[in-house]
Design a protein around this motif. Structure first.
Motif, mmCIF file in Angstrom:
data_model
loop_
_atom_site.group_PDB
_atom_site.id
_atom_site.type_symbol
_atom_site.label_atom_id
_atom_site.label_comp_id
_atom_site.label_asym_id
_atom_site.label_seq_id
_atom_site.Cartn_x
_atom_site.Cartn_y
_atom_site.Cartn_z
ATOM 1 N N LEU A 1 -10.191 -0.219 -3.433
ATOM 2 C CA LEU A 1 -9.121 0.775 -3.502
ATOM 3 C C LEU A 1 -9.375 1.880 -4.535
ATOM 4 O O LEU A 1 -8.799 2.967 -4.437
ATOM 5 C CB LEU A 1 -7.801 0.059 -3.825
ATOM 6 C CG LEU A 1 -6.499 0.831 -3.558
ATOM 7 C CD1 LEU A 1 -6.342 1.134 -2.073
ATOM 8 C CD2 LEU A 1 -5.301 0.052 -4.075
ATOM 9 N N TYR B 1 2.074 2.979 -3.271
ATOM 10 C CA TYR B 1 1.175 3.820 -4.078
ATOM 11 C C TYR B 1 1.414 5.309 -3.831
ATOM 12 O O TYR B 1 1.101 6.137 -4.675
ATOM 13 C CB TYR B 1 -0.291 3.478 -3.784
ATOM 14 C CG TYR B 1 -0.760 2.234 -4.498
ATOM 15 C CD1 TYR B 1 -1.113 2.275 -5.844
ATOM 16 C CD2 TYR B 1 -0.852 1.021 -3.834
ATOM 17 C CE1 TYR B 1 -1.542 1.139 -6.509
ATOM 18 C CE2 TYR B 1 -1.267 -0.130 -4.495
ATOM 19 C CZ TYR B 1 -1.614 -0.062 -5.827
ATOM 20 O OH TYR B 1 -2.026 -1.195 -6.480
ATOM 21 N N THR C 1 -9.177 -0.528 5.181
ATOM 22 C CA THR C 1 -7.837 -1.082 5.394
ATOM 23 C C THR C 1 -7.922 -2.532 5.879
ATOM 24 O O THR C 1 -7.181 -3.405 5.414
ATOM 25 C CB THR C 1 -7.056 -0.231 6.421
ATOM 26 O OG1 THR C 1 -6.907 1.093 5.912
ATOM 27 C CG2 THR C 1 -5.674 -0.819 6.682
ATOM 28 N N TYR D 1 -5.761 -9.060 0.520
ATOM 29 C CA TYR D 1 -4.377 -9.164 0.062
ATOM 30 C C TYR D 1 -3.742 -10.467 0.545
ATOM 31 O O TYR D 1 -3.064 -11.165 -0.218
ATOM 32 C CB TYR D 1 -3.575 -7.959 0.563
ATOM 33 C CG TYR D 1 -2.135 -7.953 0.093
ATOM 34 C CD1 TYR D 1 -1.798 -7.510 -1.182
ATOM 35 C CD2 TYR D 1 -1.097 -8.387 0.934
ATOM 36 C CE1 TYR D 1 -0.478 -7.491 -1.630
ATOM 37 C CE2 TYR D 1 0.223 -8.383 0.499
ATOM 38 C CZ TYR D 1 0.529 -7.939 -0.782
ATOM 39 O OH TYR D 1 1.832 -7.943 -1.201
ATOM 40 N N ILE E 1 0.828 -1.202 0.000
ATOM 41 C CA ILE E 1 0.000 0.000 0.000
ATOM 42 C C ILE E 1 0.865 1.257 0.000
ATOM 43 O O ILE E 1 0.582 2.245 -0.700
ATOM 44 C CB ILE E 1 -0.959 -0.001 1.213
ATOM 45 C CG1 ILE E 1 -2.081 -1.021 1.005
ATOM 46 C CG2 ILE E 1 -1.563 1.374 1.450
ATOM 47 C CD1 ILE E 1 -3.039 -0.696 -0.126
#
Length: 394
Positions: free
Chosen positions: A242, A195, A209, A216, A192
């Protein structure tokens, strides 16, 4: 005026296309039999000293202006990333090269280059299988080029591509377990962080999250187990959550931003207010079609948008147009070219056949200049910079 694609020798594009074509080496001095009884061509080493004029991705190579006045494209595929970093190549630097002459950009992409990207654990037995399939693909690509040249039917060409795809799939079956075994997935936090949300103060909600981390973890597990279908489903799930944050991170370009960047490279005539308003609406519709993944609508709007915008491009003068080429033409040719260019500018946009015929005549005059200034292709096997020699590491 509708400009053609200029026949400049753009190495980056040519290299990409060349690697896709993968035609085997044809230039050379001697034929050698390999263990699988196929024939390869060996070329005598060339020695060139010159000045670096342009550098493409270091692993791809560079343009060299030789002391002999000739242009060279030097491939550095044989050298490791560590060696390329130590070379510290810069434009206008003098450099000496030894290497073999090749005929096509595709000849740079040998099995040795392909092998560099494979995990070190791949066995000799599997390497032998992969090399055989790699060479089969190169041969099929060569046949595709020949089919296109002789204007074969779409079905005949498609059949070749299907054979290539089948071999690719077989190669993937061999390499996939090695890649999975060598894969060290990032932690969710690292993934994450890459990004760059923190740099723009974008905060992902706690609930999102938690969900993203769980998805994930499942995705990594499915990938490790080789369950691609379910892994891809998980990835879709991940990016659905996302997506709003990605849109905040990289908001769509506004019409005003587009026009500012467009006018940096293209000189425009004054555009009436009502036309600007129409262009803005089309730009917004284009963004929506892109977001909705509506390819058909996007293509239609794209054509309409640029068809309207291009009407306001200020045509280059003949001198400005010719300044893009890295060679000079004779006075007699320049006179003919200028006349043709001005005739093209005078033609109506709808007179497409006449325009194409004029452009063809224009480039028929230029073709010998392109040929004379075409880069000579060299696969480097030794590089000398500031007295320091570099040889490929085996």
């Amino acid at each position: 005026m509708k400009k053609p694609i200029k026949k400049t020798w753009m190495v980056a594009s040519a290299l990409t296309i060349g690697m896709a074509v993968l035609t085997p080496l044809q230039a050379g001095a001697a034929s050698v039999e390999t263990t699988d009884h196929s024939s390869i061509t060996v070329q005598l080493e060339q020695k060139i000293t010159g000045t670096i004029k342009d550098i493409y991705s270091e692993s791809d190579g560079m343009i060299l202006k030789g002391r002999d006045g000739k242009n060279y494209f030097i491939s550095l595929f044989k050298f490791s990333d560590e060696q390329l970093e130590k070379m510290n190549l810069v434009e206008e630097q003098e450099i000496s090269i030894e290497g073999s002459l090749v005929e096509n950009y595709s000849d740079f992409y040998t099995f040795d280059v392909f092998k560099k990207g494979l995990p070190k654990e791949v066995t000799e037995e599997d390497l032998t299988k992969l090399e055989k399939m790699f060479n089969e693909i190169k041969q099929l690509k060569k046949e595709v080029s020949a089919e296109i040249e002789k204007e074969a039917t779409e079905e005949e060409i498609e059949k070749k591509y299907e054979e290539i795809e089948t071999i690719h799939e077989e190669m993937y079956k061999i390499t996939k377990p090695y890649y999975l075994a060598a894969w060290q997935p990032q932690s969710f936090e690292e993934f994450i962080q890459d990004y760059g949300f923190n740099e723009k103060n974008i905060v992902i909600k706690e609930n999102d999250t938690t969900q993203l981390k769980a998805i994930y973890t499942e995705w990594v597990k499915l990938e490790k187990n080789g369950d691609e279908e379910k892994a891809n489903e998980k990835l879709d799930e991940f990016y659905k959550i996302l997506q709003p944050y990605l849109e905040e991170l990289n908001p769509p370009e506004t019409f005003e931003e587009f026009m500012d960047s467009y006018m940096e490279v293209t000189e425009l005539l004054d555009i009436p207010a009502e036309t600007l308003a129409k262009l803005k609406t089309l730009h917004e519709d284009l963004q929506k079609a892109l977001k909705d993944e509506n390819d058909e609508m996007y293509d239609k709007l794209h054509e309409e948008f640029y068809g309207l915008l291009n009407q306001f491009e200020k045509p280059q003068t003949f001198e400005e147009y010719m300044a893009d080429f890295e060679f000079e033409v004779s006075e007699a040719d320049s006179k003919q070219l200028k006349q043709l260019y001005e005739e093209i500018l005078a033609l109506d946009e709808k007179e497409q056949e006449k325009t194409e015929a004029k452009w063809e005549a224009f480039y028929n005059i230029l073709d010998p200049y392109f040929e004379a200034n075409k880069e000579i292709l060299i696969l480097a096997s030794k590089v000398t910079i500031n007295g320091q020699d570099y040889l490929p590491q085996h």
